[in-house]
Write an enzyme that holds these catalytic residues in place. Structure first.
Site, PDB file in Angstrom:
ATOM      1  N   GLU A   1       1.146   4.004   1.784  1.00 19.16           N
ATOM      2  CA  GLU A   1       1.750   4.478   3.038  1.00 19.16           C
ATOM      3  C   GLU A   1       2.864   3.530   3.492  1.00 19.16           C
ATOM      4  O   GLU A   1       3.875   3.963   4.058  1.00 19.16           O
ATOM      5  CB  GLU A   1       0.678   4.587   4.135  1.00 19.16           C
ATOM      6  CG  GLU A   1      -0.452   5.563   3.812  1.00 19.16           C
ATOM      7  CD  GLU A   1      -1.607   4.906   3.045  1.00 19.16           C
ATOM      8  OE1 GLU A   1      -1.382   3.925   2.293  1.00 19.16           O
ATOM      9  OE2 GLU A   1      -2.750   5.373   3.205  1.00 19.16           O
TER      10      GLU A   1
ATOM     11  N   HIS B   1       0.858  -1.194   0.000  1.00 24.51           N
ATOM     12  CA  HIS B   1       0.000   0.000   0.000  1.00 24.51           C
ATOM     13  C   HIS B   1       0.896   1.247   0.000  1.00 24.51           C
ATOM     14  O   HIS B   1       2.056   1.188   0.421  1.00 24.51           O
ATOM     15  CB  HIS B   1      -0.906  -0.016   1.238  1.00 24.51           C
ATOM     16  CG  HIS B   1      -2.104  -0.927   1.100  1.00 24.51           C
ATOM     17  ND1 HIS B   1      -3.193  -0.848   1.915  1.00 24.51           N
ATOM     18  CD2 HIS B   1      -2.373  -1.920   0.222  1.00 24.51           C
ATOM     19  CE1 HIS B   1      -4.090  -1.761   1.555  1.00 24.51           C
ATOM     20  NE2 HIS B   1      -3.619  -2.437   0.532  1.00 24.51           N
TER      21      HIS B   1
ATOM     22  N   ASP C   1      -7.439  -4.991  -3.065  1.00 22.92           N
ATOM     23  CA  ASP C   1      -6.533  -4.093  -2.344  1.00 22.92           C
ATOM     24  C   ASP C   1      -6.950  -3.894  -0.897  1.00 22.92           C
ATOM     25  O   ASP C   1      -6.114  -3.765  -0.020  1.00 22.92           O
ATOM     26  CB  ASP C   1      -6.478  -2.727  -3.049  1.00 22.92           C
ATOM     27  CG  ASP C   1      -5.204  -1.967  -2.684  1.00 22.92           C
ATOM     28  OD1 ASP C   1      -4.130  -2.546  -2.885  1.00 22.92           O
ATOM     29  OD2 ASP C   1      -5.282  -0.849  -2.188  1.00 22.92           O
TER      30      ASP C   1
END
Lengths: 147, 147
Positions: free
Chosen positions: A56, A54, A144
């Site tokens: 971040e 992801h 996701d």
């Protein structure tokens, strides 16, 4: 108040757009410390074949072993999910600037309950980017977020 | 009830020991689906110079894009922290077998509040492995959990 032309906002959107150009999910992130970008990244699940890549997470990985994340601010084009929020809480990041939460409401309450300040700038550019992507790629998007 | 000689328990401890041999933090993890190991890993923060390379994260990355994690069980020698618990909650893993929680109580309540079943086997081997490591490397350990 965050200015519309905040450089870091432009930078996180640029990251998201780079992800899209690579054929990936358009979510971008920037890590800022003392007014400087010390990490950046975008979602690389498709590109790296890694379900946990992801934006971040990639951004914090790219920042590397800085010792402590406590005086950093993380920018993300989309409200962080539990994975990314977990990283933010565990490593003591105290402020998150979020592009939008219309397309995904994420783990806002969880972060706030751990003292993290969230600023949702409700960027129309971020909303459009994600909304267009989800419409075209619902299966990829659902994977996701673990749906 | 989990047998003492449970193969997966041995496998997660083996992962932790491999990590220690490499000069890393001795935490191991195994991902199991339909009675088979589909992912494995150990903490690689030191080895990969990556602050987010916790055992459970590395293990899930190694499992790859399996589509859904909902019917998997994750084993970890130590109670997962918020980062790893966030991944577990976000990707819908419903069961976590934990070696111990004496050296770190992690994010047990957070996982349970999201319907995750936790079985803490209180393994003396896991407790010893981690306790020895923390005594010898307090700074490295504190960095691992963002302190």
């Amino acid at each position: 108040m965050l200015e519309k032309n905040d450089t870091f906002v432009s930078e996180m959107i640029k990251e998201a757009e780079e992800g899209l150009e690579e054929g990936g999910i358009p979510i971008g992130s920037i890590l800022v410390q003392n007014g400087k970008v010390i990490g950046r990244g975008h979602n690389k699940r498709v590109q790296s074949d890694d379900p946990l890549a992801h934006a971040e997470i990639v951004c914090m990985q790219n920042a590397g072993r800085i010792g402590s994340f406590k005086d950093t601010t993380i920018y993300s084009t989309l409200m962080p999910c539990y994975l990314c929020a977990g990283a933010i809480v565990q490593f003591g990041i105290k402020k998150v600037i979020v592009g939008e939460s219309e397309n995904f409401d994420g783990a806002k309450e969880f972060m706030e309950s751990h003292g993290v300040e969230i600023l949702d700038i409700k960027s129309s550019k971020c909303i459009q980017l994600m909304s267009d992507f989800i419409k075209k790629n619902p299966k990829l998007w659902n994977e996701d977020i673990g749906c």
